[in-house]
Scaffold this motif. Structure first.
Motif, short mmCIF file in Angstrom:
data_model
loop_
_atom_site.label_atom_id
_atom_site.label_comp_id
_atom_site.label_asym_id
_atom_site.label_seq_id
_atom_site.Cartn_x
_atom_site.Cartn_y
_atom_site.Cartn_z
N THR A 219 -5.74 -0.14 -4.30
CA THR A 219 -6.24 0.85 -3.36
C THR A 219 -5.76 0.55 -1.94
N SER A 220 -5.79 -0.72 -1.54
CA SER A 220 -5.34 -1.10 -0.20
C SER A 220 -3.85 -0.82 -0.03
N LYS A 221 -3.06 -1.09 -1.06
CA LYS A 221 -1.63 -0.80 -1.00
C LYS A 221 -1.40 0.70 -0.85
N ARG A 222 -2.13 1.49 -1.64
CA ARG A 222 -1.99 2.95 -1.56
C ARG A 222 -2.34 3.44 -0.18
N ASN A 223 -3.43 2.93 0.39
CA ASN A 223 -3.81 3.32 1.74
C ASN A 223 -2.75 2.91 2.76
#
Length: 302
Positions: A2-6
């Motif tokens: 999720t952090s990578k996607r953000n």
């Protein structure tokens, strides 16, 4: 995940906003002095940097505390001057061609990191740098016959920004990213305000809206880029940043009537590929060095 996607979302937002910002800069740069435009933009940037620093842990007192004051101030001055050159380049050379030459920035950073940071560059990165510089030569000779002296403007901008990146790496060894961001905004605003009033021009009523939008895009793009680099490393973010060249080409051709030629397109592809490889290879070497065991001290040698 999720952090990578953000992180990728923040990069894309920053690039889109940067492209809008560049188009507005080109429009205003054809009407007003680049120094005047940069000064107004930097007032908004400095206000944003101060507000962000005030809300950070420890507040302004901690953000303003630096072990490298001279270098931090130099960084701010360099970036302000580079923005003046960028706006000039957009007006004189055009969006698409300017961004094509700006894309050589990672190659210049790799070259300067050797004498200024003492870093070692292996044969793979050397090969990418040489190939990338050949791509730059193609961009600099759009008709294949002569060198246009106007292209020295975006070329000097890419070199100045590379020095700014190197100095940022140097101060990051001692100061936090918030401290660096604070000095980038404040020192740059002070420097450009020292000369900006000599270029003061009364804005046409309709251009105040464009200037306001430029200030908004200038601060929001920096904010999203900061958020992106909190979640991604350079090797992950760098490939997406080259989309700015694509967006600049689309805007330049469709709105400002610029033209693309085979030399520029081929040269840009070469430079982008070389730049991506250089950043990726640098991250590989950095991770390998971080994992390498430290050599035994002289006291433990037998």
């Amino acid at each position: 995940m999720t952090s990578k996607r953000n992180g990728y979302i923040f990069v894309l937002l920053a690039i889109v906003i940067f492209s809008i910002q560049d188009a507005i800069s080109k429009h205003l740069g054809g009407l007003y002095s680049p120094v005047f435009i940069t000064m107004i933009r930097y007032w908004a940037f400095a206000a944003f940097a101060i507000a962000l620093a005030a809300r950070s842990r420890g507040g302004l007192a901690v953000a303003a505390r630096t072990r490298r004051p001279a270098l931090q101030i130099l960084r701010g001055v360099l970036l302000a001057f580079q923005i003046v050159v960028v706006i000039t380049s957009f007006s004189v050379v055009g969006l698409a061609h300017s961004q094509a030459i700006f894309s050589a920035g990672p190659l210049f950073v790799a070259l300067l990191s050797m004498p200024l940071l003492g870093e070692r560059v292996g044969w793979r990165r050397w090969t990418a740098i040489v190939i990338g510089l050949l791509g730059v030569l193609l961009i600099l000779k759009p008709d294949g016959t002569s060198f246009d002296l106007r292209f020295l403007i975006p070329l000097s901008s890419a070199l100045i920004f590379s020095i700014y990146v190197i100095s940022t790496r140097l101060v990051s060894r001692d100061d936090s990213s918030m401290t660096s961001f604070f000095y980038t905004g404040v020192a740059g605003a002070v420097a450009i305000t020292a000369v900006g009033p000599f270029y003061w021009t009364t804005l046409a009523p309709q251009d105040w809206a464009w200037m306001l939008l430029l200030c908004i895009t200038g601060t929001s793009s920096r904010f999203f880029l900061i958020k992106a680099y909190e979640l991604l490393d350079a090797a992950e973010a760098q490939p997406l940043t080259y989309l700015q060249l694509v967006f600049a080409s689309i805007i330049g051709v469709s709105i400002f009537g610029e033209t693309l030629n085979p030399n520029m397109i081929i040269g840009s592809v070469i430079v982008v590929c070389a730049g991506i490889f250089t950043v990726w290879r640098e991250s590989v070497v950095a991770r390998r060095n971080a994992k390498a065991p430290e050599p035994p001290s002289s006291q433990t040698l037998t």
